[in-house]
Design a protein around this motif. Structure first.
Motif, mmCIF file in Angstrom:
data_model
loop_
_atom_site.group_PDB
_atom_site.id
_atom_site.type_symbol
_atom_site.label_atom_id
_atom_site.label_comp_id
_atom_site.label_asym_id
_atom_site.label_seq_id
_atom_site.Cartn_x
_atom_site.Cartn_y
_atom_site.Cartn_z
ATOM 1 N N ASP A 1 0.801 -1.285 0.006
ATOM 2 C CA ASP A 1 -0.013 0.092 -0.072
ATOM 3 C C ASP A 1 0.812 1.236 0.001
ATOM 4 O O ASP A 1 0.673 2.000 -0.741
ATOM 5 N N ASN B 1 2.462 1.828 -3.403
ATOM 6 C CA ASN B 1 1.570 1.983 -4.493
ATOM 7 C C ASN B 1 1.186 3.347 -4.464
ATOM 8 O O ASN B 1 1.069 4.263 -5.301
ATOM 9 N N SER B 2 1.021 3.963 -3.185
ATOM 10 C CA SER B 2 0.653 5.258 -2.948
ATOM 11 C C SER B 2 1.693 6.227 -3.419
ATOM 12 O O SER B 2 1.733 7.300 -3.817
ATOM 13 N N ALA C 1 1.916 6.409 -7.236
ATOM 14 C CA ALA C 1 0.798 7.162 -7.564
ATOM 15 C C ALA C 1 1.119 8.746 -7.356
ATOM 16 O O ALA C 1 0.874 9.318 -8.157
ATOM 17 N N GLN D 1 4.165 9.865 -7.265
ATOM 18 C CA GLN D 1 5.342 10.214 -8.356
ATOM 19 C C GLN D 1 4.405 10.387 -9.712
ATOM 20 O O GLN D 1 4.855 11.391 -10.586
ATOM 21 N N ASN D 2 3.606 9.418 -10.199
ATOM 22 C CA ASN D 2 3.118 9.450 -11.255
ATOM 23 C C ASN D 2 2.393 10.718 -11.473
ATOM 24 O O ASN D 2 1.905 11.339 -12.698
ATOM 25 N N ARG D 3 1.487 10.913 -10.528
ATOM 26 C CA ARG D 3 0.611 12.189 -10.560
ATOM 27 C C ARG D 3 1.244 13.414 -10.776
ATOM 28 O O ARG D 3 0.737 14.674 -11.230
ATOM 29 N N THR E 1 -2.670 13.894 -3.819
ATOM 30 C CA THR E 1 -1.458 13.739 -3.207
ATOM 31 C C THR E 1 -1.283 13.559 -1.645
ATOM 32 O O THR E 1 -1.036 12.716 -1.050
ATOM 33 N N ASP F 1 -2.886 10.322 -0.549
ATOM 34 C CA ASP F 1 -1.794 9.208 -0.737
ATOM 35 C C ASP F 1 -0.836 9.472 0.477
ATOM 36 O O ASP F 1 -0.527 8.529 1.055
#
Length: 115
Positions: free
Chosen positions: A12, A15-16, A19, A21-23, A42, A45
């Motif tokens: 978890d 994954n957050s 997320a 980093q990608n966002r 953000t 997360d």
């Protein structure tokens, strides 16, 4: 007894972090501040990261002391309970400096623990 196994909580956190980093990839601090949807997602997360970190067993935390377990939990507490103290500059610094390192550290943990 925890409601979720620690292995899933490590995932978890990872994954957050991914997320986040990608966002935020390609964003500047100013764009991050101006995009309320992105900065609030953000923050969410970061709350997940901190909540999951709280439930990592102390034996694993001791085995991987370079992972900022306490800082993750503390950040979650500020975001959830002291939300009025959130400074987007501090969050952005975490996005830029801490998240890439955290992803590396968690990937190493996963590799060494055969998760």
């Amino acid at each position: 007894m925890p409601s979720r196994e620690w292995q899933l909580r490590v995932q978890d956190i990872l994954n957050s972090a991914i997320a986040i980093q990608n966002r935020t990839q390609g964003y500047t601090y100013e764009q991050f501040c101006d995009d309320e949807t992105v900065n609030k997602a953000t923050l969410y997360d970061f709350v997940i990261i901190g909540e999951a970190a709280i439930y990592i067993p102390s034996t694993l935390k001791e085995k991987y002391p370079d992972i900022p377990w306490r800082m993750m939990a503390d950040m979650r507490n500020v975001m959830a309970h002291e939300y009025f103290q959130i400074r987007l500059r501090t969050v952005w610094e975490g996005v830029e400096m801490d998240i890439p390192l955290l992803i590396e550290q968690l990937n190493e943990l996963i590799k060494h623990e055969n998760l």
